[in-house]
Design a protein around this motif. Structure first.
Motif, PDB file in Angstrom:
ATOM      1  N   GLY A 254      -7.069   2.415   1.246  1.00 55.10           N
ATOM      2  CA  GLY A 254      -6.203   1.538   2.011  1.00 55.10           C
ATOM      3  C   GLY A 254      -6.828   1.238   3.360  1.00 55.10           C
ATOM      4  N   ARG A 255      -6.162   0.390   4.107  1.00 54.13           N
ATOM      5  CA  ARG A 255      -6.687   0.019   5.423  1.00 54.13           C
ATOM      6  C   ARG A 255      -5.551  -0.300   6.370  1.00 54.13           C
ATOM      7  N   LEU A 256      -5.833  -0.141   7.664  1.00 51.03           N
ATOM      8  CA  LEU A 256      -4.988  -0.648   8.723  1.00 51.03           C
ATOM      9  C   LEU A 256      -5.860  -1.399   9.710  1.00 51.03           C
ATOM     10  N   ASP A 257      -5.327  -2.487  10.242  1.00 51.98           N
ATOM     11  CA  ASP A 257      -5.984  -3.239  11.304  1.00 51.98           C
ATOM     12  C   ASP A 257      -5.256  -2.944  12.610  1.00 51.98           C
TER      13      ASP A 257
ATOM     14  N   PRO B 193      -1.180  -0.899  18.418  1.00 49.70           N
ATOM     15  CA  PRO B 193      -0.407  -1.828  17.597  1.00 49.70           C
ATOM     16  C   PRO B 193      -1.144  -2.154  16.296  1.00 49.70           C
ATOM     17  N   VAL B 194      -0.413  -2.151  15.192  1.00 50.07           N
ATOM     18  CA  VAL B 194      -0.986  -2.431  13.876  1.00 50.07           C
ATOM     19  C   VAL B 194      -0.813  -3.920  13.576  1.00 50.07           C
ATOM     20  N   THR B 195      -1.923  -4.600  13.316  1.00 51.82           N
ATOM     21  CA  THR B 195      -1.878  -6.047  13.075  1.00 51.82           C
ATOM     22  C   THR B 195      -1.923  -6.407  11.592  1.00 51.82           C
ATOM     23  N   GLY B 196      -2.141  -5.429  10.735  1.00 46.93           N
ATOM     24  CA  GLY B 196      -2.171  -5.701   9.302  1.00 46.93           C
ATOM     25  C   GLY B 196      -2.532  -4.442   8.550  1.00 46.93           C
ATOM     26  N   GLY B 197      -2.406  -4.501   7.243  1.00 53.08           N
ATOM     27  CA  GLY B 197      -2.763  -3.342   6.441  1.00 53.08           C
ATOM     28  C   GLY B 197      -2.496  -3.584   4.977  1.00 53.08           C
ATOM     29  N   SER B 198      -3.044  -2.718   4.136  1.00 51.09           N
ATOM     30  CA  SER B 198      -2.789  -2.817   2.706  1.00 51.09           C
ATOM     31  C   SER B 198      -3.003  -1.458   2.062  1.00 51.09           C
ATOM     32  N   VAL B 199      -2.268  -1.250   0.965  1.00 51.01           N
ATOM     33  CA  VAL B 199      -2.357  -0.020   0.180  1.00 51.01           C
ATOM     34  C   VAL B 199      -3.066  -0.344  -1.123  1.00 51.01           C
ATOM     35  N   GLY B 200      -4.115   0.416  -1.438  1.00 48.06           N
ATOM     36  CA  GLY B 200      -4.817   0.246  -2.699  1.00 48.06           C
ATOM     37  C   GLY B 200      -4.507   1.377  -3.652  1.00 48.06           C
ATOM     38  N   ASP B 201      -5.214   1.400  -4.774  1.00 49.00           N
ATOM     39  CA  ASP B 201      -4.954   2.412  -5.792  1.00 49.00           C
ATOM     40  C   ASP B 201      -5.517   3.778  -5.410  1.00 49.00           C
ATOM     41  N   ALA B 202      -6.547   3.826  -4.589  1.00 51.28           N
ATOM     42  CA  ALA B 202      -7.081   5.095  -4.105  1.00 51.28           C
ATOM     43  C   ALA B 202      -7.628   4.949  -2.697  1.00 51.28           C
TER      44      ALA B 202
END
Length: 238
Positions: A130-133, A119-128
């Motif tokens: 990104g991350r998933l929790d 299960p993914v609890t969070g995430g973000s897309v950056g310019d080059a």
């Protein structure tokens, strides 16, 4: 009048002619149509410019949904920019280099959710990057192993396609939703599904590349412990 979201039809459309529908009290500019993605789902709003008929440009720092009417998109100018007049025709021009990197990262994060099927609890897309929790009971993730599996999926050169289903169809298939913290965009009666070949299928309103080959090599830059069961996995375009 709602803003027509051209990026939903073609994420590779770099510019469009548009009419200024409104300018709010803070200088935010609403267009009748736009190629600019508005902040949402962990992906930041697009930057770029609005080119006026006289050749001058209004620099746009980010793009958001109108908090009072989410069917309208607000283009937020950088400080000190001139304001257009309602009814004026402009050309909305993306910062394409920035957008393309975000598209590559966003599609890569979908692949990461396949490599780590938790299960993914969070995430973000950056310019080059990104991350998933992830909600992972036990640690012990190996960066090199995750990177190897991730790049193997990229190397399959899978096509990225989309289709729409109704809210009811999504409700009947809750397993399609991987994110615990971000719900799929609803409200129009239908939900957009993004498919990566036969590798992945999930609801998503963001922008993506057309084929995983466009992502290029990826690096897993960090795996961090963010709580008893939460692990943050960071990736970057290599």
């Amino acid at each position: 009048m709602p803003t027509e979201l051209l990026f939903r039809q073609d994420a590779y459309l770099k510019e469009t002619a548009a009419t200024v529908a409104a300018v709010n009290e803070r200088g935010g500019i609403v267009l009748d149509r736009t190629v600019f993605y508005a902040t949402g789902g962990g992906q930041p709003g697009d930057a770029g410019s609005l080119r006026r008929a006289d050749g001058s440009e209004i620099a746009i720092g980010t793009t958001i949904y109108d908090p009072e009417d989410r069917s309208r998109v607000i283009h937020v100018p950088l400080e000190g920019q001139a304001s257009p007049e309602p009814g004026e025709t402009v050309t909305a021009v993306l910062d394409w280099e920035k957008r393309l990197k975000r598209m590559r990262v966003h599609t890569a994060l979908h692949l990461l959710s396949v490599v780590l099927p938790y299960p993914v609890t969070g995430g973000s897309v950056g310019d080059a990057d990104g991350r998933l929790d992830f909600d992972i009971p036990e640690g012990g993730l190996d960066k090199d192993e995750v990177a190897e599996k991730l790049n193997a999926l990229v190397a399959r050169h899978a096509d990225v396609t989309e289709r729409w289903i109704t809210d009811a169809e999504l409700d009947a298939n809750p397993g399609l939703i991987k994110t615990m913290s971000v719900q799929p965009p609803r409200g129009s009666g239908r939900v957009r599904l993004v498919a990566i070949g036969d590798i992945d299928l999930q609801p998503c309103g963001g922008t993506h590349v057309r084929n995983t080959a466009e992502i290029g090599p990826l690096a897993v830059t960090a795996i961090e412990k963010k709580g008893k069961q939460n692990r943050r996995v960071r990736i970057a375009l290599a």
